[in-house]
Write a protein that holds these residues in place. Structure first.
Motif, mmCIF file in Angstrom:
data_model
loop_
_atom_site.group_PDB
_atom_site.id
_atom_site.type_symbol
_atom_site.label_atom_id
_atom_site.label_comp_id
_atom_site.label_asym_id
_atom_site.label_seq_id
_atom_site.Cartn_x
_atom_site.Cartn_y
_atom_site.Cartn_z
ATOM 1 N N ARG A 156 -25.465 26.931 14.104
ATOM 2 C CA ARG A 156 -24.905 27.502 13.156
ATOM 3 C C ARG A 156 -23.564 26.610 12.367
ATOM 4 O O ARG A 156 -23.360 26.691 11.261
ATOM 5 N N GLU A 157 -23.384 25.726 13.303
ATOM 6 C CA GLU A 157 -22.351 24.941 13.022
ATOM 7 C C GLU A 157 -22.752 23.693 12.284
ATOM 8 O O GLU A 157 -21.822 22.984 11.676
ATOM 9 N N LEU A 185 -31.182 30.011 25.780
ATOM 10 C CA LEU A 185 -31.052 30.241 27.625
ATOM 11 C C LEU A 185 -30.023 29.382 27.905
ATOM 12 O O LEU A 185 -29.540 28.354 27.353
ATOM 13 N N GLY A 186 -29.667 29.487 29.482
ATOM 14 C CA GLY A 186 -28.844 28.581 29.939
ATOM 15 C C GLY A 186 -27.563 28.900 29.375
ATOM 16 O O GLY A 186 -27.020 29.877 28.971
ATOM 17 N N TRP A 187 -26.849 27.634 28.919
ATOM 18 C CA TRP A 187 -25.346 27.834 28.462
ATOM 19 C C TRP A 187 -25.574 28.100 26.874
ATOM 20 O O TRP A 187 -24.750 28.891 26.382
ATOM 21 N N ALA A 188 -26.647 28.005 26.271
ATOM 22 C CA ALA A 188 -26.816 28.602 24.768
ATOM 23 C C ALA A 188 -26.819 29.970 24.733
ATOM 24 O O ALA A 188 -26.491 30.544 23.735
ATOM 25 N N LEU A 189 -27.432 30.597 25.744
ATOM 26 C CA LEU A 189 -27.387 32.194 25.843
ATOM 27 C C LEU A 189 -26.124 32.599 25.931
ATOM 28 O O LEU A 189 -25.429 33.683 25.476
ATOM 29 N N VAL A 190 -25.088 31.941 26.889
ATOM 30 C CA VAL A 190 -23.832 32.489 27.148
ATOM 31 C C VAL A 190 -23.203 32.186 25.757
ATOM 32 O O VAL A 190 -22.087 33.164 25.628
ATOM 33 N N ASN A 191 -23.289 31.326 25.018
ATOM 34 C CA ASN A 191 -22.543 30.825 23.950
ATOM 35 C C ASN A 191 -23.259 31.276 22.576
ATOM 36 O O ASN A 191 -23.104 30.752 21.287
ATOM 37 N N ARG A 192 -24.200 32.116 22.726
ATOM 38 C CA ARG A 192 -25.160 32.658 21.478
ATOM 39 C C ARG A 192 -24.560 32.920 20.557
ATOM 40 O O ARG A 192 -24.641 32.647 19.170
ATOM 41 N N LYS A 193 -23.425 33.992 20.470
ATOM 42 C CA LYS A 193 -22.747 34.417 19.387
ATOM 43 C C LYS A 193 -22.208 33.452 18.313
ATOM 44 O O LYS A 193 -21.932 33.558 17.368
ATOM 45 N N SER A 198 -27.874 32.196 10.642
ATOM 46 C CA SER A 198 -28.523 33.066 9.886
ATOM 47 C C SER A 198 -29.976 32.954 9.359
ATOM 48 O O SER A 198 -30.322 31.687 9.340
ATOM 49 N N ALA A 199 -30.604 33.787 8.887
ATOM 50 C CA ALA A 199 -32.093 33.364 8.351
ATOM 51 C C ALA A 199 -31.803 32.610 7.170
ATOM 52 O O ALA A 199 -32.588 31.713 7.110
ATOM 53 N N GLU A 200 -30.970 32.959 6.268
ATOM 54 C CA GLU A 200 -30.796 31.939 5.066
ATOM 55 C C GLU A 200 -30.374 30.729 5.497
ATOM 56 O O GLU A 200 -31.020 29.788 4.884
ATOM 57 N N GLN A 347 -25.100 37.365 11.429
ATOM 58 C CA GLN A 347 -24.675 37.505 9.974
ATOM 59 C C GLN A 347 -23.361 37.762 9.884
ATOM 60 O O GLN A 347 -22.696 37.452 8.746
ATOM 61 N N THR A 348 -22.763 38.352 10.880
ATOM 62 C CA THR A 348 -21.290 38.730 10.588
ATOM 63 C C THR A 348 -20.255 38.117 11.469
ATOM 64 O O THR A 348 -19.222 38.115 11.165
ATOM 65 N N THR A 349 -20.664 37.261 12.251
ATOM 66 C CA THR A 349 -19.906 36.554 13.434
ATOM 67 C C THR A 349 -19.258 35.309 12.316
ATOM 68 O O THR A 349 -19.897 34.567 11.773
#
Length: 391
Positions: A156-157, A185-193, A198-200, A347-349
């Protein structure tokens, strides 16, 4: 071993050590519990066993493979075995002289990870100042006549900068650009939020990549990898569990993928105990999810079961607690609501602040191997079109 489970690629994870601290790293979350157990001779025997199995391609990866002082021995042996050899690197520890030496020994391709197309963005994600160094190494690769692949992990960044990424790759005369959306997965799952787009965002980035792929056809290959969270049916993870890829970890375990060692209830065998070919053929863990017998419904009766092979077992476990569950990314999966909830959260984070990124980066890896590295200068490149940094 059947023809369907004969590997063609060996992924040699030579070390978990790395100078970067990327918050989406696939290194073990329990990094400190893992050691680089395989010595030079053991790795050379792995290469020979892999070739006898039918492997034709070798990916030298990590962590950072250039931190292995015996890397030259592996490239030379791969050349003797006539394996196509790809070095997957951050580029940070590289010198021009060493790259030239590896080329002369038979290295076929270099893939450099680039975290973003500006120094501020790339350094923020990597957890240290590395962008200028990566530019220098990319220029060396091309000067030495080696094919250059750039791998940029999307999230997203940076998804809004795909057009700049393409221009960046063009300016470096890259042969291949991998726009690889984060797999969670891995660290990406930890930092998923903080990472899930978003889909857009994703739709716009895909459009830009598709237009660039058409425009640059025949000049540069562009690959856009959609994140699993935005597909209706799962992908064939590693072309199916234990079918075409065999991975040997830094501690010698024979695995179907980077994170299979995190699955409970499976006993992974080491090349320190018996030959790679025997493990590949007879390992109970590798056979656990081969074929179709393990599949639950709706996988078992799905007409895509020989296309996606049930999706990702690691993703199934880390989201549902059951490695044998239908991959939740599938719209037909009983646990697909977990994916839908993650999408809604994306969408909201709000955008993650720098401080939170630094905190996540610091936690995401073991100590940086800074003693082995020269600190890059503070020069900032703000343009999407890179130029060679001064020597």
């Amino acid at each position: 071993m059947s023809a369907e489970s004969r590997p063609y690629t060996l992924v040699a994870e030579l070390t978990y050590a790395c100078p970067l601290r990327c918050v989406y790293c696939s290194n073990p979350v329990d990094y400190a519990r893992h050691a680089d157990a395989l010595e030079t001779d053991a790795w050379l025997e792995v290469l020979r066993d892999a070739e006898r199995l039918g492997v034709v391609q070798l990916n030298l990866t990590g962590g950072e493979p250039l931190l292995r002082k015996d890397l030259e021995a592996f490239v030379a042996e791969a050349e003797r075995l006539q394996l196509y050899t790809n070095l997957i690197t951050s580029g940070i520890p590289a010198t021009r002289e060493r790259l030239a030496r590896l080329r002369d020994l038979g290295l076929d391709n270099v893939q450099i990870s680039v975290q973003d197309v500006s120094a501020s963005g790339a350094d923020r994600i990597a957890g240290r100042r590395v962008f200028e160094r990566k530019l220098r190494v990319a220029h060396w690769v091309k000067e030495l006549g080696l094919p250059l692949t750039l791998n940029i992990v999307l999230h997203r960044e940076n998804l809004a900068r795909v057009e700049e990424m393409v221009a960046f790759a063009e300016a470096l005369d890259a042969d291949r650009l991998e726009l690889a959306n984060t797999q969670y997965l891995g660290w990406a799952l930890v930092n998923r939020k903080a990472l899930l787009p978003s889909a857009e965002q994703l739709a716009r980035a895909r459009e830009v990549a598709a237009a660039a792929r058409e425009r640059l056809k025949g000049r540069m290959e562009i690959l856009f990898v959609t994140p699993d969270y935005y597909v209706e049916r799962p992908k064939a993870c590693m072309d199916g569990w234990g079918r075409r890829f065999v991975l040997v970890s830094p501690d010698g375990l024979v695995l179907p993928c980077h994170l299979a060692h995190t699955l409970p209830g499976l006993v992974w065998e080491s090349v320190r105990q018996r030959p790679l070919a025997e493990i590949w053929r007879d390992s109970a863990a590798l056979n656990a999810f081969r074929g179709e017998a393990w599949m639950p419904e709706p996988c078992r009766s799905c007409d895509r079961r020989t296309v996606d092979f049930g999706g990702c077992r690691c993703q199934a476990y880390h989201l549902t607690g059951n490695a044998g569950a239908t991959d939740p990314t599938c719209a037909l999966a009983p646990d697909h609501g977990l994916i839908e909830a993650a999408r809604r959260e994306a969408q909201t984070t709000p955008r993650t602040e720098d401080g939170a990124w630094r905190e996540a980066a610091a936690a995401s890896r073991g100590p940086a191997v800074s003693a082995l590295l020269a600190e890059p200068s503070a020069l900032i490149y703000r343009s999407a079109r890179p130029r060679a940094p001064p020597d």
